[in-house]
Enzyme design. Structure first.
Site, PDB file in Angstrom:
ATOM      1  N   ASP A   1       0.841  -1.203   0.000  1.00 29.25           N
ATOM      2  CA  ASP A   1       0.000   0.000   0.000  1.00 29.25           C
ATOM      3  C   ASP A   1       0.880   1.258   0.000  1.00 29.25           C
ATOM      4  O   ASP A   1       0.633   2.207  -0.745  1.00 29.25           O
ATOM      5  CB  ASP A   1      -0.894  -0.039   1.256  1.00 29.25           C
ATOM      6  CG  ASP A   1      -2.062   0.929   1.170  1.00 29.25           C
ATOM      7  OD1 ASP A   1      -2.421   1.349   0.052  1.00 29.25           O
ATOM      8  OD2 ASP A   1      -2.636   1.238   2.231  1.00 29.25           O
TER       9      ASP A   1
ATOM     10  N   HIS B   1      -4.419   3.058  -6.920  1.00 31.39           N
ATOM     11  CA  HIS B   1      -5.598   2.778  -6.101  1.00 31.39           C
ATOM     12  C   HIS B   1      -6.862   2.616  -6.946  1.00 31.39           C
ATOM     13  O   HIS B   1      -7.756   1.851  -6.577  1.00 31.39           O
ATOM     14  CB  HIS B   1      -5.786   3.854  -5.028  1.00 31.39           C
ATOM     15  CG  HIS B   1      -5.039   3.555  -3.768  1.00 31.39           C
ATOM     16  ND1 HIS B   1      -3.690   3.774  -3.649  1.00 31.39           N
ATOM     17  CD2 HIS B   1      -5.447   2.986  -2.596  1.00 31.39           C
ATOM     18  CE1 HIS B   1      -3.302   3.381  -2.438  1.00 31.39           C
ATOM     19  NE2 HIS B   1      -4.343   2.900  -1.785  1.00 31.39           N
TER      20      HIS B   1
ATOM     21  N   HIS C   1      -6.731  -0.886  -7.953  1.00 36.60           N
ATOM     22  CA  HIS C   1      -7.168  -1.703  -6.811  1.00 36.60           C
ATOM     23  C   HIS C   1      -8.688  -1.751  -6.743  1.00 36.60           C
ATOM     24  O   HIS C   1      -9.292  -2.818  -6.597  1.00 36.60           O
ATOM     25  CB  HIS C   1      -6.623  -1.145  -5.491  1.00 36.60           C
ATOM     26  CG  HIS C   1      -7.364  -1.664  -4.299  1.00 36.60           C
ATOM     27  ND1 HIS C   1      -8.547  -1.076  -3.857  1.00 36.60           N
ATOM     28  CD2 HIS C   1      -7.154  -2.731  -3.494  1.00 36.60           C
ATOM     29  CE1 HIS C   1      -8.999  -1.774  -2.831  1.00 36.60           C
ATOM     30  NE2 HIS C   1      -8.175  -2.765  -2.581  1.00 36.60           N
TER      31      HIS C   1
ATOM     32  N   HIS D   1      -5.834  -5.437   0.730  1.00 34.43           N
ATOM     33  CA  HIS D   1      -5.811  -4.137   0.046  1.00 34.43           C
ATOM     34  C   HIS D   1      -4.434  -3.829  -0.545  1.00 34.43           C
ATOM     35  O   HIS D   1      -4.297  -3.560  -1.727  1.00 34.43           O
ATOM     36  CB  HIS D   1      -6.239  -3.053   1.051  1.00 34.43           C
ATOM     37  CG  HIS D   1      -6.094  -1.656   0.550  1.00 34.43           C
ATOM     38  ND1 HIS D   1      -7.049  -1.028  -0.218  1.00 34.43           N
ATOM     39  CD2 HIS D   1      -5.079  -0.756   0.686  1.00 34.43           C
ATOM     40  CE1 HIS D   1      -6.640   0.194  -0.523  1.00 34.43           C
ATOM     41  NE2 HIS D   1      -5.450   0.392   0.017  1.00 34.43           N
TER      42      HIS D   1
END
Ligand SMILES: [Zn+2]
Length: 360
Positions: free
Chosen positions: A170, A253, A256, A270
């Protein structure tokens, strides 16, 4: 337009912090603490969590997190506050996001106590809300960052190593997304343009990860905390937290979020999906091969996914990959912060290329 950087009121990191929560509560409230705790964390650390409240005779009630940061879960806790004047969230990212949302709607302070360094969400003034089925629903912007973020490195070093490496995945995105946002002069999650300070933190974040990430993984595999672990906990949580919020999110992101429409990778954390999203962003940007290979090697050393097979989506087929690519370009997502136009076809092409690079 304004430049804005924002951060939690206090960031506290050290061994044994979980046993001092009542002290920290007292700085913010008087009527009682409402604790939202992960079930597993409550089973493992119940006495450590409640010990300081009992010693200091502070009213408190413990509530087990239901498993998904959904509108329904937030409402359930909000309706049970019963006069408590501080919310304390203890556990993983979704527990903390739920606690932050409850404190936002109830207009009372919050203490965030992550039990792993698995995402950069804890420091932010943002909750990510999912549907009860686990698909991305919406970003809930809050009016302020948490009053306190408390990291007990002893507890974090005992969490599964996969949480720490996902946190590194992340945090890895932070610098690349910040660079994209700087080029596009994007408005960040903080509601303004990027400060020099936020860019400096994002750069430092990447440098710390590349220097200490692998060493920290080895230590946490043994359940111990070292200087490298401390550095990574700070990078995953604070540097990446301030970094992503005040220097912006972009393709990594968004990709994602696109991947969450594929149930095949719901088992991935995540940060694991974000790590692959970072590779895809680097391909979209056509960064030098050497730079992409450096990040692939780094991800491999940590066991972070670098291919469709690693993500569990190697049998998915182009049609459904395209659904993920479409979702990553949704209007309310952050693909628009890239310094050039990105169409779903570009995302699919970059995903397939990143997969081949990762497999090579
Ligand atoms: Zn993230």
């Amino acid at each position: 337009m304004s430049k804005i950087i924002c951060s939690p009121g206090s960031y506290i990191q050290g061994n044994g912090e979980m046993g001092r929560l009542a002290e920290y509560y007292r700085l913010l409230g008087t009527k009682g603490a409402y604790l939202i705790v992960d079930r597993f964390i409550d089973q493992t650390y119940h006495d450590l969590i409640t010990g300081s409240f009992e010693r200091e005779h502070v009213l408190h009630s413990v509530h087990i997190f239901g498993g998904e940061c959904s509108v329904q879960e937030i409402e359930t806790h909000r309706s049970q506050l019963d006069g408590a004047d501080v919310v304390i969230g203890i556990g993983g990212g979704k527990t903390l996001d739920t606690a932050k949302a409850v404190s936002f709607y109830a207009r009372i302070p919050i203490i965030v106590v992550p039990t792993a360094a698995s995402t950069d969400a804890p420091c932010s003034r943002l909750s990510v809300v999912y549907t009860p089925e686990g698909e991305f629903d919406f970003y809930l912007p809050l009016t302020s960052n948490p009053n306190m973020v408390v990291m007990d490195t002893q507890v974090i070093a005992k969490a599964p190593v996969r949480f720490l490496t996902a946190g590194i995945g992340d945090a890895l995105a932070t610098y690349y997304e910040a660079s994209a946002c700087l080029q596009s002069d994007a408005v960040t999650m903080a509601g303004g343009h990027i400060t020099r300070a936020a860019i400096a933190l994002a750069k430092l974040c990447r440098d710390v990860l590349l220097e200490d990430g692998f060493k920290a993984k080895l230590a946490v595999e043994q359940g111990v905390s070292t200087k490298a672990v401390e550095n990574i906990v700070e990078a995953n949580t604070y540097l990446s937290g301030i970094g992503f919020e005040s220097s912006g999110l972009a393709a990594a992101h968004a990709i994602h979020n696109g991947l969450t429409v594929l149930p095949e990778c719901h088992g991935k954390l995540h940060g694991e999906k974000v790590a692959f999203g970072t590779l895809v962003q680097m391909v979209l940007e056509n960064r030098p091969l050497e730079e992409i290979r450096q990040i692939i090697d780094f991800c491999r050393s940590l066991g972070l996914p670098v291919s469709f097979q690693d993500l569990g989506i190697d049998q998915v087929g182009d049609e459904r990959l395209m659904e993920a690519a479409n979702a990553s370009c949704a209007k309310n997502d952050t693909m628009g912060n890239m310094p050039f136009a990105v169409e779903p076809e570009d995302v699919l092409a970059a995903m397939k290329t990143a997969d081949r690079l990762g497999r090579a």
